[in-house]
Design a protein around this motif. Structure first.
Motif, PDB file in Angstrom:
ATOM      1  N   ALA A 569       0.827  -1.200   0.000  1.00  0.00           N
ATOM      2  CA  ALA A 569       0.000   0.000   0.000  1.00  0.00           C
ATOM      3  C   ALA A 569       0.865   1.256   0.000  1.00  0.00           C
ATOM      4  CB  ALA A 569      -0.914  -0.001   1.224  1.00  0.00           C
ATOM      5  N   GLY A 573      -1.286   7.206   1.249  1.00  0.00           N
ATOM      6  CA  GLY A 573      -2.683   7.163   0.843  1.00  0.00           C
ATOM      7  C   GLY A 573      -2.933   7.622  -0.574  1.00  0.00           C
ATOM      8  N   THR A 578      -5.134   0.805  -0.074  1.00  0.00           N
ATOM      9  CA  THR A 578      -4.667   1.282   1.226  1.00  0.00           C
ATOM     10  C   THR A 578      -4.342   0.106   2.126  1.00  0.00           C
ATOM     11  OG1 THR A 578      -6.887   1.328   2.179  1.00  0.00           O
ATOM     12  CG2 THR A 578      -6.141   3.319   1.002  1.00  0.00           C
TER      13      THR A 578
END
Length: 701
Positions: A569, A573, A578
């Motif tokens: 991930a 973000g 995620t």
């Protein structure tokens, strides 16, 4: 006045007729050892008696000489001479050179026999090897040397090969600091500098087995049994100037190809030539690679070609082959083993019959113009040609087709033959396995390794779900409810019911050959063979199926939606996935695993150097052995270098059922050593956030 030193008097020597000699009963040699009497007799016949016999006069009861002489030292030579007399190759009265000691000597005859046998110094093997080399340099052939010393020509070749090892290593062997087996292992390579490098790396290790020497000397080579070598042909490779390393002392399965870049070039050239031949058929594109990854045809429409009818000539050929096959089998029905030529001919007949039965498919010219071909190498080294795949961007819409059908026909009729597209064969992509000697603590698993491991787990889970229709129905129904009712949120599910097949951008070599992948592929082909070619008829065909068959097909299709894959991930973000999404996906995947009874051990996964042990730190290897085999096994390997440790760990864990964290289900044993703080990441790389709940500890390599 000092007394004069008494001088030693040596026994006299003279020729004594053989029939005056008798073997002494005091000879200490009782057990046969060394060269046989027959071989020694052959040597005497060729070269004469090289060493005299030691004899003593035989005395009668009154101490007078009888005219006979007993042989306390040289009994094997005496028996060899005796054999030659029996064979009438030697006269029994032939004079034999003898050293005659005094019958009244105070030295016991037993002592003479014992001293003669234990004081001799055997020839060092290296002196023998060098003597063979000297004989060959003076004009004797290998066969002549073999005949002279009663050994096979292969033995002579082996001993001469030993003299080709680096002189420095020969000196080490001469000083008894290297075993003969170790010296034999060095003959695999003719590179003296490399031989010395390998010995320098191993000489201070307590474990320097011959197999390690061979492995290090051939680590940058390719086995002759490799699919690429079989595809090109070892003879073609050697004709192009490539060298082949051979092991004269062990079965080397054809040896090792030393010039890997040359091999890759020959493979690329031959594949390109084959692709250009296929291109003459008019395909739009051709992709060429020695090996394509699993799932390379996913998302492409496969053309349904028609099988060409057999011609009259084909029918006649097939019948003639079958008649010959029946005749040969009938003639040798009672034989325990077929003659080599018959066995070879039956193999040729089977291949010819297979070629007749597996005729190429015929495709419409318009379809060929928009479709392509994959050209690669099969596992057995034969050419693999997969024809008739249409990419989504090459699909012709109905509107375009109807707007100007005549023009399209002209275009198809005049389609230029595209050049074959050659995909560069890559042999890289493996994680650096260099040993970290500075920090040997438990480090998080590399992201790439976890992704590769969970790719295989995803396949195994798909295969397990496909065998459980009721669970597949429940999983899909669960996803449907989350999609339809607004009170639920569907976010990064493990069951992607679209059904959108998940590809594996990262995968370990051999993924397509794992048991789960093979089972899925066989089932898929079976359903494809039953499905109607016309999409308009698909609905009615599905309705005609019985409920159990519908459920089996439903489970098979639903299984393609399984995504139990770990992905790295974006810690900030900014990516499409995620850390929370990955955690949710893996949690759902574990639920499916429990429901289906997924067991990666039963699915065929075993820890090997290639898929795990050679790609983690020493601490990880030791922890795996500790969990799978016990602390006592850890103590057997904790002192080894990483490569040796990984190889030994593979052997120790082979039948233990041990699994790394990414392949376990919650409730299975967890590596306790990974529950503490993670180690510092390696320079220049990032560490992903840990996944909660039966956590898989992840980090960048």
């Amino acid at each position: 006045m000092a007394s004069a030193t008494q001088k030693i008097t040596l026994a006299s020597s003279r020729d004594i007729p053989f029939n005056k000699l008798v073997l002494s009963q005091s000879n200490v040699r009782r057990i046969k050892a060394g060269v046989s009497i027959e071989e020694l007799a052959g040597s005497i016949a060729r070269r004469g008696l090289i060493q005299s016999l030691h004899v003593r006069p035989v005395l009668d009861g009154e101490g007078a000489e009888t005219g006979l002489f007993e042989v306390p030292a040289g009994g094997r030579r005496f028996r060899a001479l005796e054999l030659l007399v029996k064979q009438k190759r030697l006269n029994k009265s032939t004079p034999v050179p003898c050293v005659v000691s005094d019958a009244n000597d105070g030295i016991l005859i037993d002592e003479v026999s014992l001293a003669e046998n234990i004081e001799r110094a055997p020839l060092h093997p290296l002196d023998q090897f060098r003597a063979f080399l000297s004989l060959r340099e003076k004009g004797m052939s290998d066969e002549e040397i073999a005949a002279a010393f009663f050994v096979s020509a292969q033995v002579v070749k082996q001993r001469l090969r030993l003299t080709s090892v680096s002189p420095m290593l020969l000196d080490v062997y001469a000083g008894d600091d290297m075993t003969l087996e170790q010296l034999m292992a060095f003959t695999v390579s003719d590179d003296h500098a490399r031989q010395e490098q390998v010995w320098e790396a191993l000489q201070h290790s307590w474990q320097k087995e011959p197999y390690q020497i061979r492995r290090m000397l051939t680590e940058n080579t390719v086995r002759a049994a490799d699919r690429r070598v079989r595809f090109v042909g070892l003879e073609a490779y050697e004709t192009a100037g490539g060298a082949v390393l051979r092991d004269l002392f062990e079965d080397d399965q054809g040896g090792w190809v030393e010039d890997v870049p040359l091999l890759e070039r020959l493979v690329a050239e031959k594949l390109k030539t084959e692709a250009e031949t296929v291109a003459a058929e008019g395909w739009k594109w051709i992709e060429v690679s020695a090996d394509f990854p699993y799932g390379h045809t996913h998302g492409l429409r496969h053309l349904q070609g028609t099988v060409l009818d057999l011609t009259n000539e084909d029918h006649a050929t097939r019948q003639a082959l079958r008649d010959e096959q029946d005749r040969l089998e009938a003639e040798h029905a009672e034989a325990d083993e077929l003659p080599d030529e018959v066995d070879a001919r039956l193999g040729e007949i089977e291949e010819a019959l297979e070629a007749v039965e597996n005729r190429p498919l015929q495709y419409d010219a318009g379809e060929i113009a928009q479709a392509g071909v994959f050209v690669s190498i099969r596992h057995d080294g034969q050419l693999a040609v997969e024809r008739g795949f249409v990419r989504p961007e090459d699909e012709i819409s109905k509107e375009c087709e109807s707007r100007d059908a005549s023009q399209e026909k002209d275009d198809v009729g005049n389609t230029a033959i595209p050049a074959a597209h050659h995909t560069v064969i890559s042999v890289g992509g493996e994680v650096d396995q260099q040993e970290d000697e500075v920090d040997d603590g438990i480090k998080p698993l590399p992201d790439r390794l976890v992704t590769e491991l969970t790719a295989e787990r995803t396949l195994a889970l798909r295969n397990k779900l496909a065998d459980n229709p009721s669970i597949a129905f429940l999983a899909v129904l669960h996803k449907f409810c989350r999609d339809v009712f607004s009170r639920y949120i569907s976010f990064n599910p493990a069951m992607e019911v679209s059904v959108r097949n998940t590809g594996f951008s990262l995968q370990a070599p051999g993924l397509s050959e794992c048991p789960a992948a093979q089972a899925i592929e066989e089932c898929h082909k079976a359903w494809e063979a039953r499905l109607p070619a016309d999409e308009a008829a698909l609905w009615d065909w599905l309705v005609s199926l019985e409920g159990a068959e519908q459920a089996e097909l439903f489970a098979h299709c639903a299984a393609f939606g399984v995504n139990a894959l770990y992905e790295k991930a974006d810690r900030y973000g900014g990516g499409t996935v995620t850390a929370h999404g990955i955690q949710q996906r893996l949690t759902e995947a574990n639920r499916l695993g429990r429901a289906t009874g997924l067991d990666m051990v039963q699915a065929g996964w075993r820890p090997t150097v290639e898929n795990y042990l050679g790609r983690v730190t020493k601490a990880r290897i030791l922890e795996a052995v500790r969990e799978g085999a016990g602390e006592d096994r850890v103590q057997l390997i904790d002192h080894l270098k990483k490569d040796d440790m990984a190889r030994e760990a593979e052997r120790l864990l082979a039948d233990t059922g041990w699994l790394p964290e990414p392949l376990r289900l919650p409730g299975e044993p967890v590596d306790e050593a990974t529950e503490g703080p993670v180690a510092d990441e390696e320079p220049g790389e990032e560490v992903a956030e840990p996944v909660e709940d039966h956590a898989i500890v992840i980090a960048a390599e």
